[in-house]
Write an enzyme that holds these catalytic residues in place. Structure first.
Site, PDB file in Angstrom:
ATOM      1  N   GLU A 183       0.846  -1.189   0.000  1.00  0.00           N
ATOM      2  CA  GLU A 183       0.000   0.000   0.000  1.00  0.00           C
ATOM      3  C   GLU A 183       0.885   1.243   0.000  1.00  0.00           C
ATOM      4  OE1 GLU A 183      -2.753  -0.688   3.135  1.00  0.00           O
ATOM      5  OE2 GLU A 183      -3.680   1.285   2.898  1.00  0.00           O
ATOM      6  N   ARG A 204      13.026 -14.903  11.472  1.00  0.00           N
ATOM      7  CA  ARG A 204      11.997 -14.060  12.065  1.00  0.00           C
ATOM      8  C   ARG A 204      11.190 -14.746  13.152  1.00  0.00           C
ATOM      9  NH1 ARG A 204      13.944  -9.093  10.842  1.00  0.00           N
ATOM     10  NH2 ARG A 204      13.973  -8.673   8.615  1.00  0.00           N
TER      11      ARG A 204
END
Lengths: 231, 231, 231, 231
Positions: free
Chosen positions: A86, A184
């Protein structure tokens, strides 16, 4: 006027290739085979253990992720991937911000490379509750003030904090995704090398991991059996 | 307590390979040559025009960049590159923020894909001057409040706006850098395909371009002669 | 004992993402949209023309290719891709070799960067017919002699010519595949920049192109309308 | 008319960045530092052990390699790299071929994934000596016959065996090079995961390793101390 959340949304949009595909690709190398790959869990595991990584690259997954910018920035560091995120240059953003929930550990003790996170004391909890809610409030007003005056989106957005939510499409092959998971998530004592990810990206990674576990169960077992290292 | 700036700092830290290296690498393919490459501007230009891109990859440059996060996020989208960026998880950040100078065009007119930027009216100028200076002020207080209470850096930073300055090391080869320049500068009517970069990343790109122009003059001419397309 | 062929076999094994996916990915950037992408040919074409390349990366294709080694070596130069190729270290190879058919243009006239291929005279045809068939014959005997004596496959294979057929799995996203097509097909006068590929890799590329044209018709039109440049 | 060799030539052409650069790049992340990096062996080792890999990517090396095609094909599989290889399309090749020396182990015993190489018996030695010398001889005649008749280079070359020597420029960063070394050398019992490379590519890798060891001694120690895994 603005809303707060703290979940990391991960949705599997599509995927290509199953564990038979891994076998099939491997057997091009070893047999020149034209045949559709069979279910061969032992071969998948052997390939993983022996670090024959290329057959795992023919399996590809696309995810849609919603996370604050301080997390999407970290996701973008993984380069063997495709992203659409976005953009505050192309649209007026939604006023959706991250504020930690009450279980989020707030304080860090110990020293570099050996931190531990603890819940935090009352003062810390109050500081976080106030600061993470009021600062976005104020920034949002500043943003809307500029947007309302007809200022361009690309300038107006600069006041928004990295706690604002963003969304992205993320496509990567299984090998790259396992590398993401290896770095992660803190896999604890069983990890060959421990990672120290921020809790929020760990939540993203764990959710990606659940999708991998469902679609590629033997790959997932191999990942665990090999100390949570990528193939 | 906090400071504002709007320049994009780009410093060439190091580079490897000159135009002779491009010739040398190309002649491995065409001559298997062992000889040190000569200065052959015409060959560099011919390689460029004919899109023989691989010889340009043996020239590599490292830059140190200081820019606000809304720009470093865009830089990170270029994947054939190596980055180290300042991390708010590892250090308490400096209170240095972007606020546009008075020449920055503030308003956007026209429609998608065909925008034009104009200076902006008095109301817009006031809105931007106030908003881009006050919001970081407030966010910084919120940040320092949390840091002061002993909240972890990784949580405290979430209130900081994307206008905060960051710094990074950026290493990439000449081919990748030219691709960066092709997309991140609006080269005007002479461009084969026009780009619409944000002014601040364009400033970064132009400064990288100056370094390329100095070290690789014939590559630079080729870039211009070929409509500002990467090789 | 050995066989000859000259076709390049290209089979589409699987693909992920259609043109709606491209729209969907693009609208994450411009709308943060959660909605399934619609069919929007004009948007696909606009994205292509404006060089917004990232949405095209969420479409991925896997091919199985059979081609001689002098071609698979060239395919392997395309790095934004995943490969598994048949290995002479892991298996005894099949005695299948490339020999040009009678329509293959055999002679090259003109100078560097400006060659033209012509059918070739009688002497050239005889030389090629004899040489491309006898040399593999002899090499194959040498190979089988060593294999028969119990010599390792990795040593025995070194005598085999690059005309021997190999097979590979090749997975790449649409953007990378279009780059492949741009470089590996001579698109003639309509091309923005002309390429000069060897006829056999051009045949591979054309067959990949047919699969793209079928699955992504508007992308294909965009490719043609933009001078056969990758997005 | 043709010559034989079996050495793998590796020459360091250039490199950029020393161990101070690694420190410097790491401290951008942790200090936003502007200072020239100091010599900090402990920090290099700590970064390596903790798998903070990105600072190692700002060190880049260029090598010139001469090796037979059956080895350059394997080198090309390493994608985070830049290559220019001698091309049989662009030049008439030199008649230089690989033939193993008398110490090369010729036979493979055991089964998949658990092979051992042994010197080979008399029959195997004779077969290899004859086959690896005569087959190139014959192929070379076929090649020269076609070249002499005016057949294009790209067709003539197809009869040449993969034992023909090629040369290449190979540029890669330190992280990618260490990955190459991890996979292309059998580091024995100390390796975290053992590799099973062909002896000839192992020779290339060992020579690259010597250059790394000289220029980056603490990185090299880290590599060894971490089971010969890439950072």
């Amino acid at each position: 006027m603005i809303t707060f959340r703290n979940d990391m949304a991960v949705e599997l949009i599509d995927f290509m290739g199953d564990e038979e595909r891994i076998v099939e690709a491997a057997q091009v190398s070893t047999k020149g085979s034209r045949a559709k790959g069979e279910k061969k869990p032992w071969l998948v595991k052997w390939l993983y253990r022996e670090r024959h990584a290329s057959p795992f690259e023919h399996c590809v997954m696309t995810f849609r992720i919603e996370a604050p910018i301080f997390i999407t920035r970290e996701i973008l560091r993984h380069r063997i991937s495709s992203f659409n995120e976005e953009s505050g240059r192309y649209r007026v953003l939604r006023g959706e911000f991250y504020a930690p929930n009450k279980d989020r550990k707030l304080a860090q003790i110990g020293k570099v490379g050996n931190y531990e996170f603890v819940p935090g004391n009352r003062r810390q909890k109050l500081a976080v509750a106030a600061a993470t809610r009021m600062a976005p409030q104020f920034s949002w007003l500043a943003y809307k003030l500029m947007i309302g005056a007809g200022v361009s989106r690309e300038i107006s957005r600069v006041v928004l904090p990295v706690s604002i939510y963003s969304s992205m499409y993320y496509t990567a092959n299984l090998r790259s995704l396992l590398n993401f998971l290896s770095l992660r998530v803190d896999w604890g004592e069983d990890a060959h090398i421990r990672s120290h990810p921020q809790a929020e990206i760990e939540e993203v990674a764990v959710k990606i991991g659940l999708a991998i576990q469902e679609k590629y169960p033997n790959v997932w077992e191999s990942f665990a059996e090999n100390g949570y290292q990528a193939v």
